[in-house]
Write a protein that holds these residues in place. Sequence first.
Motif, mmCIF file in Angstrom:
data_model
loop_
_atom_site.group_PDB
_atom_site.id
_atom_site.type_symbol
_atom_site.label_atom_id
_atom_site.label_comp_id
_atom_site.label_asym_id
_atom_site.label_seq_id
_atom_site.Cartn_x
_atom_site.Cartn_y
_atom_site.Cartn_z
ATOM 1 N N MET A 97 0.709 -1.023 0.068
ATOM 2 C CA MET A 97 0.045 0.096 -0.043
ATOM 3 C C MET A 97 0.901 1.321 0.023
ATOM 4 O O MET A 97 0.383 2.184 -0.766
ATOM 5 C CB MET A 97 -1.038 -0.012 1.137
ATOM 6 C CG MET A 97 -2.191 -0.754 1.053
ATOM 7 S SD MET A 97 -2.999 -1.141 2.550
ATOM 8 C CE MET A 97 -3.101 0.190 3.558
ATOM 9 N N TRP B 175 2.019 2.401 -3.340
ATOM 10 C CA TRP B 175 1.227 3.098 -4.495
ATOM 11 C C TRP B 175 1.130 4.434 -4.001
ATOM 12 O O TRP B 175 0.849 4.901 -5.401
ATOM 13 C CB TRP B 175 -0.320 2.453 -3.948
ATOM 14 C CG TRP B 175 -0.646 1.047 -4.273
ATOM 15 C CD1 TRP B 175 0.172 0.184 -4.814
ATOM 16 C CD2 TRP B 175 -1.685 0.411 -3.561
ATOM 17 N NE1 TRP B 175 -0.501 -0.922 -4.673
ATOM 18 C CE2 TRP B 175 -1.727 -0.966 -3.931
ATOM 19 C CE3 TRP B 175 -2.797 0.716 -2.597
ATOM 20 C CZ2 TRP B 175 -2.718 -1.981 -3.591
ATOM 21 C CZ3 TRP B 175 -3.732 -0.182 -2.387
ATOM 22 C CH2 TRP B 175 -3.355 -1.757 -2.765
ATOM 23 N N ILE C 96 -0.324 6.718 -3.062
ATOM 24 C CA ILE C 96 -1.681 7.173 -3.153
ATOM 25 C C ILE C 96 -1.811 8.702 -3.192
ATOM 26 O O ILE C 96 -2.174 9.394 -3.999
ATOM 27 C CB ILE C 96 -2.781 6.802 -2.471
ATOM 28 C CG1 ILE C 96 -2.974 5.291 -2.788
ATOM 29 C CG2 ILE C 96 -4.259 7.378 -2.640
ATOM 30 C CD1 ILE C 96 -3.918 4.582 -2.146
ATOM 31 N N PHE D 224 -6.582 -0.248 -7.766
ATOM 32 C CA PHE D 224 -6.149 -0.800 -6.536
ATOM 33 C C PHE D 224 -7.272 -1.722 -6.193
ATOM 34 O O PHE D 224 -6.987 -2.329 -5.134
ATOM 35 C CB PHE D 224 -5.835 0.279 -5.573
ATOM 36 C CG PHE D 224 -4.700 1.274 -5.877
ATOM 37 C CD1 PHE D 224 -3.630 0.922 -6.411
ATOM 38 C CD2 PHE D 224 -5.253 2.656 -5.735
ATOM 39 C CE1 PHE D 224 -2.743 1.715 -6.577
ATOM 40 C CE2 PHE D 224 -4.256 3.672 -6.234
ATOM 41 C CZ PHE D 224 -2.806 2.970 -6.332
ATOM 42 N N VAL E 240 -6.969 -5.280 -3.462
ATOM 43 C CA VAL E 240 -7.765 -5.001 -2.326
ATOM 44 C C VAL E 240 -8.799 -6.060 -2.240
ATOM 45 O O VAL E 240 -8.901 -6.806 -1.228
ATOM 46 C CB VAL E 240 -8.111 -3.629 -2.078
ATOM 47 C CG1 VAL E 240 -9.060 -3.512 -1.000
ATOM 48 C CG2 VAL E 240 -7.164 -2.520 -2.050
ATOM 49 N N LEU F 123 -7.401 -1.960 6.015
ATOM 50 C CA LEU F 123 -8.488 -1.019 5.145
ATOM 51 C C LEU F 123 -8.744 0.102 5.516
ATOM 52 O O LEU F 123 -8.926 1.003 4.663
ATOM 53 C CB LEU F 123 -9.631 -2.015 4.895
ATOM 54 C CG LEU F 123 -9.311 -3.364 4.589
ATOM 55 C CD1 LEU F 123 -10.615 -4.468 4.318
ATOM 56 C CD2 LEU F 123 -8.722 -3.290 3.034
ATOM 57 N N ILE G 80 -6.365 2.545 4.152
ATOM 58 C CA ILE G 80 -6.427 3.131 2.666
ATOM 59 C C ILE G 80 -7.522 4.228 2.595
ATOM 60 O O ILE G 80 -7.399 5.091 2.131
ATOM 61 C CB ILE G 80 -7.176 2.015 1.848
ATOM 62 C CG1 ILE G 80 -6.375 0.749 1.771
ATOM 63 C CG2 ILE G 80 -7.356 2.547 0.477
ATOM 64 C CD1 ILE G 80 -6.793 -0.326 1.219
ATOM 65 N N ASN G 81 -8.300 4.201 3.696
ATOM 66 C CA ASN G 81 -9.118 5.665 3.686
ATOM 67 C C ASN G 81 -8.490 6.549 4.056
ATOM 68 O O ASN G 81 -8.629 7.647 3.825
ATOM 69 C CB ASN G 81 -10.421 5.412 4.635
ATOM 70 C CG ASN G 81 -11.316 4.463 4.245
ATOM 71 O OD1 ASN G 81 -11.701 4.256 2.949
ATOM 72 N ND2 ASN G 81 -12.195 3.876 4.928
ATOM 73 N N HIS H 195 -13.041 -2.134 -0.416
ATOM 74 C CA HIS H 195 -13.224 -2.109 0.888
ATOM 75 C C HIS H 195 -14.534 -1.145 1.626
ATOM 76 O O HIS H 195 -14.954 -1.523 2.676
ATOM 77 C CB HIS H 195 -11.953 -1.510 1.602
ATOM 78 C CG HIS H 195 -11.367 0.039 1.497
ATOM 79 N ND1 HIS H 195 -10.952 0.607 0.195
ATOM 80 C CD2 HIS H 195 -11.636 1.131 2.238
ATOM 81 C CE1 HIS H 195 -10.845 1.624 0.280
ATOM 82 N NE2 HIS H 195 -11.289 1.985 1.483
#
Length: 119
Positions: A19, A22, A24, A39, A43, A62, A65-66, A104
């Motif tokens: 992650m 990535w 982001i 992604f 995931v 997860l 990720i948020n 997610h």
Amino acid sequence: MNFLPAVSEAAIKAMGKVMRSWRIAQRSDKSLMDLARMFNSVVQGWINYYGRFYKSMLYPLLRRINRMLVGWACQKYKRLRRREKRAGELLAGTARRYPNLFAHWRFGLKPDGWAMGAV
């Protein structure tokens, strides 16, 4: 004796490393739809494989990720710089409008918009 078939600490670290790779927040040239396309397959694979028996062990990973998406929004939109709560509210509104956008989010970990970036 008990046995809980949960995701191992080593697997969580490996997924976290993927992650982070990535980056982001640095992809401010992409839209939210583009990020989802890039992604979601990875995931969703993690959710299918590791979330089969002990789903709650995946929740912290997860939720990260948020938090990364909040950072992305803060980088992309000038009005959200240094305003993590507003960026979280923006993502929460997006999650209400498009609940199936991210894998997610379909799993049940939608952003709630309440101080997501401050964690």
